[in-house]
Write an enzyme that holds these catalytic residues in place. Sequence first.
Site, PDB file in Angstrom:
ATOM      1  CD  GLU A   2      45.572  39.477  34.657  1.00 24.37           C
ATOM      2  OE1 GLU A   2      46.814  39.553  34.451  1.00 24.37           O
ATOM      3  OE2 GLU A   2      44.901  38.464  34.391  1.00 24.37           O
ATOM      4  CG  ASP A  34      51.157  42.751  38.571  1.00 21.21           C
ATOM      5  OD1 ASP A  34      51.710  41.876  37.867  1.00 21.21           O
ATOM      6  OD2 ASP A  34      50.001  42.649  39.015  1.00 21.21           O
ATOM      7  CD  GLU A  44      49.876  27.133  45.795  1.00 17.93           C
ATOM      8  OE1 GLU A  44      49.185  26.658  46.702  1.00 17.93           O
ATOM      9  OE2 GLU A  44      49.924  26.664  44.635  1.00 17.93           O
ATOM     10  CG  ASP A  99      42.167  28.200  32.532  1.00 23.78           C
ATOM     11  OD1 ASP A  99      42.629  28.801  33.485  1.00 23.78           O
ATOM     12  OD2 ASP A  99      42.179  28.621  31.376  1.00 23.78           O
ATOM     13  CG  ASP A 114      45.447  26.345  33.315  1.00 24.62           C
ATOM     14  OD1 ASP A 114      44.821  26.316  34.392  1.00 24.62           O
ATOM     15  OD2 ASP A 114      45.305  27.231  32.458  1.00 24.62           O
TER      16      ASP A 114
HETATM   17  N1  LIG Z   1      48.339  40.344  38.793  1.00 23.61           N
HETATM   18  C1  LIG Z   1      47.567  39.957  39.799  1.00 23.61           C
HETATM   19  N2  LIG Z   1      47.765  40.462  41.032  1.00 23.61           N
HETATM   20  C2  LIG Z   1      46.991  40.081  42.052  1.00 23.61           C
HETATM   21  N3  LIG Z   1      45.986  39.215  41.973  1.00 23.61           N
HETATM   22  C3  LIG Z   1      45.726  38.667  40.773  1.00 23.61           C
HETATM   23  C4  LIG Z   1      46.498  39.011  39.636  1.00 23.61           C
HETATM   24  N4  LIG Z   1      46.028  38.300  38.579  1.00 23.61           N
HETATM   25  C5  LIG Z   1      45.020  37.560  39.050  1.00 23.61           C
HETATM   26  N5  LIG Z   1      44.819  37.784  40.374  1.00 23.61           N
HETATM   27  C6  LIG Z   1      43.822  37.144  41.249  1.00 23.61           C
HETATM   28  O1  LIG Z   1      44.177  35.791  41.455  1.00 23.61           O
HETATM   29  C7  LIG Z   1      43.129  34.922  41.037  1.00 23.61           C
HETATM   30  C8  LIG Z   1      43.691  33.650  40.485  1.00 23.61           C
HETATM   31  O2  LIG Z   1      44.366  33.915  39.286  1.00 23.61           O
HETATM   32  P1  LIG Z   1      44.753  32.738  38.323  1.00 23.61           P
HETATM   33  O3  LIG Z   1      45.487  33.297  37.173  1.00 23.61           O
HETATM   34  O4  LIG Z   1      45.356  31.630  39.100  1.00 23.61           O
HETATM   35  O5  LIG Z   1      43.379  32.176  37.900  1.00 23.61           O
HETATM   36  P2  LIG Z   1      42.279  32.902  37.005  1.00 23.61           P
HETATM   37  O6  LIG Z   1      42.982  33.664  35.965  1.00 23.61           O
HETATM   38  O7  LIG Z   1      41.296  33.618  37.834  1.00 23.61           O
HETATM   39  O8  LIG Z   1      41.470  31.728  36.458  1.00 23.61           O
HETATM   40  P3  LIG Z   1      41.849  30.591  35.468  1.00 23.61           P
HETATM   41  O9  LIG Z   1      42.520  29.594  36.326  1.00 23.61           O
HETATM   42  O10 LIG Z   1      40.494  30.216  35.052  1.00 23.61           O
HETATM   43  O11 LIG Z   1      42.677  31.099  34.352  1.00 23.61           O
HETATM   44  C9  LIG Z   1      42.341  35.733  40.048  1.00 23.61           C
HETATM   45  O12 LIG Z   1      41.027  35.317  39.961  1.00 23.61           O
HETATM   46  C10 LIG Z   1      42.441  37.145  40.630  1.00 23.61           C
HETATM   47  O13 LIG Z   1      41.502  37.298  41.652  1.00 23.61           O
HETATM   48 MG   LIG Z   2      43.989  30.842  32.547  1.00 23.88          MG
END
Ligand SMILES: Nc1ncnc2c1ncn2[C@@H]1O[C@H](COP(=O)(O)OP(=O)(O)OP(=O)(O)O)[C@@H](O)[C@H]1O
Ligand SMILES: [Mg+2]
EC number: 7.2.2.6
Length: 680
Positions: free
Chosen positions: A346, A342, A377, A305, A520
């Site tokens: 982030e 939130d 999701e 990941d 994950d």
């Molecule tokens: N707090 C948040 N609010 C809105 N969108 C978000 C937030 N955090 C992440 N995202 C968006 O959602 C996407 C998916 O996040 P997710 O945590 O599922 O995967 P990731 O962190 O990008 O990747 P990985 O699966 O490699 O850890 C991110 O790439 C980002 O674009």
């Molecule tokens: Mg991750």
Amino acid sequence: MAVERKKTLTKEIVNQAIADSFKKLNPWVMIKNPVMFVVEVGTVITFLLSLAPDLFGSTEVGRAYNIAVFLILLFTLLFANFAEALAEGRGKAQADSLRKTKSDTKARLVQKDGSYKEVSSTTLRKGDIVRIEIGEIIPSDGEIIEGLASIDESAITGESAPVIKEAGGDFSSVTGGTRVASDYIVVKVTTDPGESFLDRMIALVEGAKRQKTPNEIALTTLLAVLTLIFLIVIMTMVPMAQYLNVKLEISTLIALLVCLIPTTIGGLLSAIGIAGMDRVTQFNVLAMSGKAVEAAGDIDTMILDKTGTITFGNRMASEFVPVAGVIAKDITFAALQASVKDETPEGRSIVELANKLGESWQTSAYEGAEVVEFTAETRMSGLNLVGGSKVRKGAVDAIKKYVSALGGKIPNDLETITNRIAKAGGTPLAVAINERIYGVIYLKDTVKPGLKERFAELRSMGIKTVMCTGDNPLTAATIALEAGVDEFIAEAKPEDKIAAIKKEQQEGKLVAMTGDGTNDAPALAQADVGLAMNSGTMAAKEAANMIDLDSDPTKLLSVISIGKQLLITRGALTTFSIANDIAKYFAIIPAMFILAMPQLQALNIMNLASPESAILSALIFNAIIIPLLIPIAMKGVKYRAMSADRLLSRNVLLYGIGGVIVPFIGIKVIDMILHGLNIV
Ligand SMILES: Nc1ncnc2c1ncn2[C@@H]1O[C@H](COP(=O)(O)OP(=O)(O)OP(=O)(O)O)[C@@H](O)[C@H]1O
Ligand SMILES: [Mg+2]
Ligand SMILES: [K+]
């Protein structure tokens, strides 16, 4: 450092192992190892013959000979037990040191009315809320629900640099036994007494729950079958010998049997497995099962990941970029509105940046607003304001879809902005209020150092690396290039990560997955080897069958080497053990029959001093080869990165031919010593 992991064998461990060698003579323990159990039965019979040589009929051998056979057999058993006890020793010592960490601590239980009550940590149950102040030990595993603190995890990881943990997101889990080094946190307990991470770790390093791996069971079965075959062969020799008018002594038959059954590998098999697991622990990786370590030895594909695994995962907002026609103030305020509720890192970094840029908000303005929490999701989060406005931020493709569904228009420059951020390896988050897109938030993250070299090493071992991320394709491509993975899958939802693993598995491949987030967890469970980062969530750590205490995804490389080493060591010593039989045949069979059949003299190529000397020498060799091979069983046969075919042929040559030659020399030397000392 609370855990002394690097320490090799101490005097205490050796002394304990010697004591355990005797305890393990218990037949109920021994019966789990059929080969050595047969040796034990033989030991008992020769012991009885030492007391009463005529017990099973008239005999021509003296009591001294029976006693000699008995003693050599006893030592054979003790040597095998010693190997196993020694392998177990280091884990037991480590478990003791972890147990000290676990000692009963006080906990500050937060009660319903908000007041505190001091309780013992052993009474804490799932769902209890506790507050931990600076300097205090965290009483149980849990998730931080309030606060941010640096945590000293050296008690379990041996690593002295504290790590930052905070509520929300993927860095919220804390482990009982670690210490709060700054600030305070409020934690929701996630485990009941006796089931904590530390409890599991203790059981693991101690080997209390060690189960034989499928490979080990298969080999044990094979060795048991071989033992049975030799037992039948030797029993049929009795009528044959009677027909030839040769008197076969019971102690000699037992000696022959023990020499021919695979006692070398039978005696070392469990030591090899235990030592392999221990080597994994030396690398600060907790492997929940030996099966996972073995599977690691055969891995074809590794899926990683991105955020928190390949990158550090502390994504911080660094810029708000408006689309054409929107002023800076408006995108900043929209981003702030989308993030006030939130709780992910982030989200909080966005609020901080907006504050820094001079935007603030009144909590009262958002009372009654409906929070839309981030999920892997939807890949979006935001607020539904009381006035009816819907504020959203999220992955650009997700926001585009959302806005389009509401009949909104996609700004012309959105792609340019997004691409600029993605090409720099950042994560772009689009911000929208209702059907209008205001601009993009630039989230920055850093790739962990040293990955490229290690992924190149995996490539040379024939292992494919695939990065699987929820992020957009362009960011994914940039990070993939920077980290040096072979392939990547972008915009992946949790089920896509599972699908990627299943696809490889259907092609007959063994798959390893490393990850840290709750998203994950299902993939970690589906993979043959699931390695969770210790920095990650409880869900990820529970689903995985390995945890890296240093949160280094390339640690899998070390586990793969250990897994391969484990398989090779087992194969090499089995080959050696079975090849040994040839020399023993040539030593014992002529000795047994020579008086009745002088023609057999032709077989007596070893020219041993006397029949008794031949038998005892073979038996002594059979016993001492076990302790002589303990270092190889414990350290493992050296593994060099080369193709599996070359490796196999190299080892068969080395241990097969060595296994034939070494005992010829060994038995001859022992025979000369026994003869020279006038013992036989
Ligand atoms: N707090 C948040 N609010 C809105 N969108 C978000 C937030 N955090 C992440 N995202 C968006 O959602 C996407 C998916 O996040 P997710 O945590 O599922 O995967 P990731 O962190 O990008 O990747 P990985 O699966 O490699 O850890 C991110 O790439 C980002 O674009
Ligand atoms: Mg991750
Ligand atoms: K043997």
